[in-house]
Design a protein around this motif. Structure first.
Motif, PDB file in Angstrom:
ATOM      1  N   ILE A   1       0.941  -1.200  -0.010  1.00  0.00           N
ATOM      2  CA  ILE A   1      -0.197   0.285  -0.205  1.00  0.00           C
ATOM      3  C   ILE A   1       0.770   1.137   0.187  1.00  0.00           C
ATOM      4  N   VAL A   2       0.735   2.140  -1.068  1.00  0.00           N
ATOM      5  CA  VAL A   2       1.215   3.316  -1.197  1.00  0.00           C
ATOM      6  C   VAL A   2       0.754   4.672  -1.208  1.00  0.00           C
ATOM      7  N   ARG A   3       1.125   5.653  -1.012  1.00  0.00           N
ATOM      8  CA  ARG A   3       0.359   6.801  -0.870  1.00  0.00           C
ATOM      9  C   ARG A   3       0.774   7.474  -2.060  1.00  0.00           C
ATOM     10  N   ASP A   4      -0.350   8.143  -2.747  1.00  0.00           N
ATOM     11  CA  ASP A   4      -0.376   9.093  -3.904  1.00  0.00           C
ATOM     12  C   ASP A   4      -1.045  10.122  -3.748  1.00  0.00           C
ATOM     13  N   GLY A   5      -0.405  11.395  -3.003  1.00  0.00           N
ATOM     14  CA  GLY A   5      -1.343  12.397  -2.670  1.00  0.00           C
ATOM     15  C   GLY A   5      -2.290  11.980  -1.586  1.00  0.00           C
TER      16      GLY A   5
ATOM     17  N   THR B   1     -16.260   5.315   0.153  1.00  0.00           N
ATOM     18  CA  THR B   1     -17.399   4.368  -0.274  1.00  0.00           C
ATOM     19  C   THR B   1     -16.904   3.829  -1.440  1.00  0.00           C
ATOM     20  N   SER B   2     -17.671   2.706  -1.918  1.00  0.00           N
ATOM     21  CA  SER B   2     -17.381   1.889  -3.180  1.00  0.00           C
ATOM     22  C   SER B   2     -17.237   2.718  -4.661  1.00  0.00           C
ATOM     23  N   ASP B   3     -17.693   3.815  -4.420  1.00  0.00           N
ATOM     24  CA  ASP B   3     -17.728   4.831  -5.750  1.00  0.00           C
ATOM     25  C   ASP B   3     -16.256   5.336  -5.635  1.00  0.00           C
ATOM     26  N   MET B   4     -15.525   5.582  -4.501  1.00  0.00           N
ATOM     27  CA  MET B   4     -14.138   5.956  -4.502  1.00  0.00           C
ATOM     28  C   MET B   4     -13.247   4.960  -4.926  1.00  0.00           C
ATOM     29  N   VAL B   5     -13.639   3.913  -5.321  1.00  0.00           N
ATOM     30  CA  VAL B   5     -12.629   2.745  -5.613  1.00  0.00           C
ATOM     31  C   VAL B   5     -12.293   2.290  -6.948  1.00  0.00           C
TER      32      VAL B   5
ATOM     33  N   THR C   1      -3.627  -2.880  -9.571  1.00  0.00           N
ATOM     34  CA  THR C   1      -3.484  -1.749  -8.936  1.00  0.00           C
ATOM     35  C   THR C   1      -5.138  -1.207  -8.476  1.00  0.00           C
ATOM     36  N   VAL C   2      -5.390  -0.864  -7.274  1.00  0.00           N
ATOM     37  CA  VAL C   2      -6.788  -0.374  -6.618  1.00  0.00           C
ATOM     38  C   VAL C   2      -6.263   0.653  -6.058  1.00  0.00           C
ATOM     39  N   ARG C   3      -6.966   1.610  -6.614  1.00  0.00           N
ATOM     40  CA  ARG C   3      -6.981   3.153  -6.104  1.00  0.00           C
ATOM     41  C   ARG C   3      -8.166   3.475  -5.372  1.00  0.00           C
ATOM     42  N   VAL C   4      -7.525   3.731  -4.012  1.00  0.00           N
ATOM     43  CA  VAL C   4      -8.815   4.201  -3.181  1.00  0.00           C
ATOM     44  C   VAL C   4      -8.570   5.915  -3.195  1.00  0.00           C
ATOM     45  N   ALA C   5      -9.408   6.545  -3.849  1.00  0.00           N
ATOM     46  CA  ALA C   5      -9.627   7.891  -3.776  1.00  0.00           C
ATOM     47  C   ALA C   5      -9.957   8.637  -2.528  1.00  0.00           C
ATOM     48  N   GLY C   6      -9.069   9.674  -1.930  1.00  0.00           N
ATOM     49  CA  GLY C   6      -9.460  10.271  -0.760  1.00  0.00           C
ATOM     50  C   GLY C   6      -9.253   9.544   0.430  1.00  0.00           C
ATOM     51  N   ALA C   7      -8.547   8.482   0.490  1.00  0.00           N
ATOM     52  CA  ALA C   7      -8.313   7.752   1.952  1.00  0.00           C
ATOM     53  C   ALA C   7      -7.501   8.360   2.714  1.00  0.00           C
ATOM     54  N   HIS C   8      -6.349   9.103   2.196  1.00  0.00           N
ATOM     55  CA  HIS C   8      -5.597   9.868   3.096  1.00  0.00           C
ATOM     56  C   HIS C   8      -6.146  11.159   3.567  1.00  0.00           C
ATOM     57  N   LYS C   9      -7.137  11.570   2.959  1.00  0.00           N
ATOM     58  CA  LYS C   9      -7.963  12.867   3.216  1.00  0.00           C
ATOM     59  C   LYS C   9      -8.638  12.876   4.473  1.00  0.00           C
ATOM     60  N   SER C  10      -8.197  13.905   5.245  1.00  0.00           N
ATOM     61  CA  SER C  10      -8.801  14.038   6.660  1.00  0.00           C
ATOM     62  C   SER C  10     -10.273  14.225   6.440  1.00  0.00           C
ATOM     63  N   PRO C  11     -11.151  13.922   7.304  1.00  0.00           N
ATOM     64  CA  PRO C  11     -12.445  13.928   7.182  1.00  0.00           C
ATOM     65  C   PRO C  11     -12.849  15.325   7.433  1.00  0.00           C
ATOM     66  N   GLU C  12     -13.810  15.856   6.818  1.00  0.00           N
ATOM     67  CA  GLU C  12     -14.078  17.447   7.100  1.00  0.00           C
ATOM     68  C   GLU C  12     -14.632  17.671   8.736  1.00  0.00           C
ATOM     69  N   THR C  13     -14.072  18.721   9.346  1.00  0.00           N
ATOM     70  CA  THR C  13     -15.106  18.922  10.590  1.00  0.00           C
ATOM     71  C   THR C  13     -16.255  19.451  10.401  1.00  0.00           C
TER      72      THR C  13
END
Length: 152
Positions: free
Chosen positions: A49-53, A118-122, A132-144
């Motif tokens: 698992i690697v981080r891409d942004g 969610t599944s639409d982010m994969v 290669t499976v991209r999980v969009a926004g996985a490292h984005k901190s949830p909005e407060t």
């Protein structure tokens, strides 16, 4: 540095005779199965698992696998699940092999996803034996989210 050398087997091969004896013994006591079915019927593909942004990339090595037919990528109850099977198309040619290090059978890998994914982010792609499976926004901190306070 390790070198892998293939050699020609002699006419009388102890390993092959032991494998046949073991297969007969397993079939006699446990039914129509081979020793490979009991002691090596699956494999675990290597993953990273690697981080891409803000995205996470899950890379799984699946050389020789027909991903269109034999691999499934799912999001199930907060987990990214990749499962499938590597088939041995030359299973009938087992006695002619000189060296056997490739594992065949079913596999299953699962990875915990962040709660906001969610599944639409994969999305998934396959190139040169690597899924290669991209999980969009996985490292984005949830909005407060600010909660209004009601005065009574």
């Amino acid at each position: 540095m390790n070198a892998l050398a293939l050699r020609t087997r002699p006419a009388w091969d102890v390993d092959r005779y032991f494998d046949r004896w073991m297969d007969r013994w397993v079939r006699e006591f446990f039914g129509p199965a081979t020793a490979d079915d009991w002691f090596g019927g699956s494999f675990t593909p290597a993953a990273e698992i690697v981080r891409d942004g803000d995205d996470a990339l899950v890379r799984i090595e699946l050389p020789g696998v027909d991903v269109d037919k034999d691999v499934h990528v799912e999001v199930d109850r907060g987990y990214l699940v990749v499962h499938g099977e590597r088939r041995d198309e030359r299973a009938d040619d087992r006695d002619g092999r000189v060296l056997r290090e490739v594992r065949y059978g079913s596999f299953r890998r699962s990875f915990k996803l962040p709660e906001h994914v969610t599944s639409d982010m994969v999305s998934a792609s396959y190139d040169a034996g690597v899924l290669t499976v991209r999980v969009a926004g996985a490292h984005k901190s949830p909005e407060t989210k600010r909660i209004a306070i009601e005065a009574k």
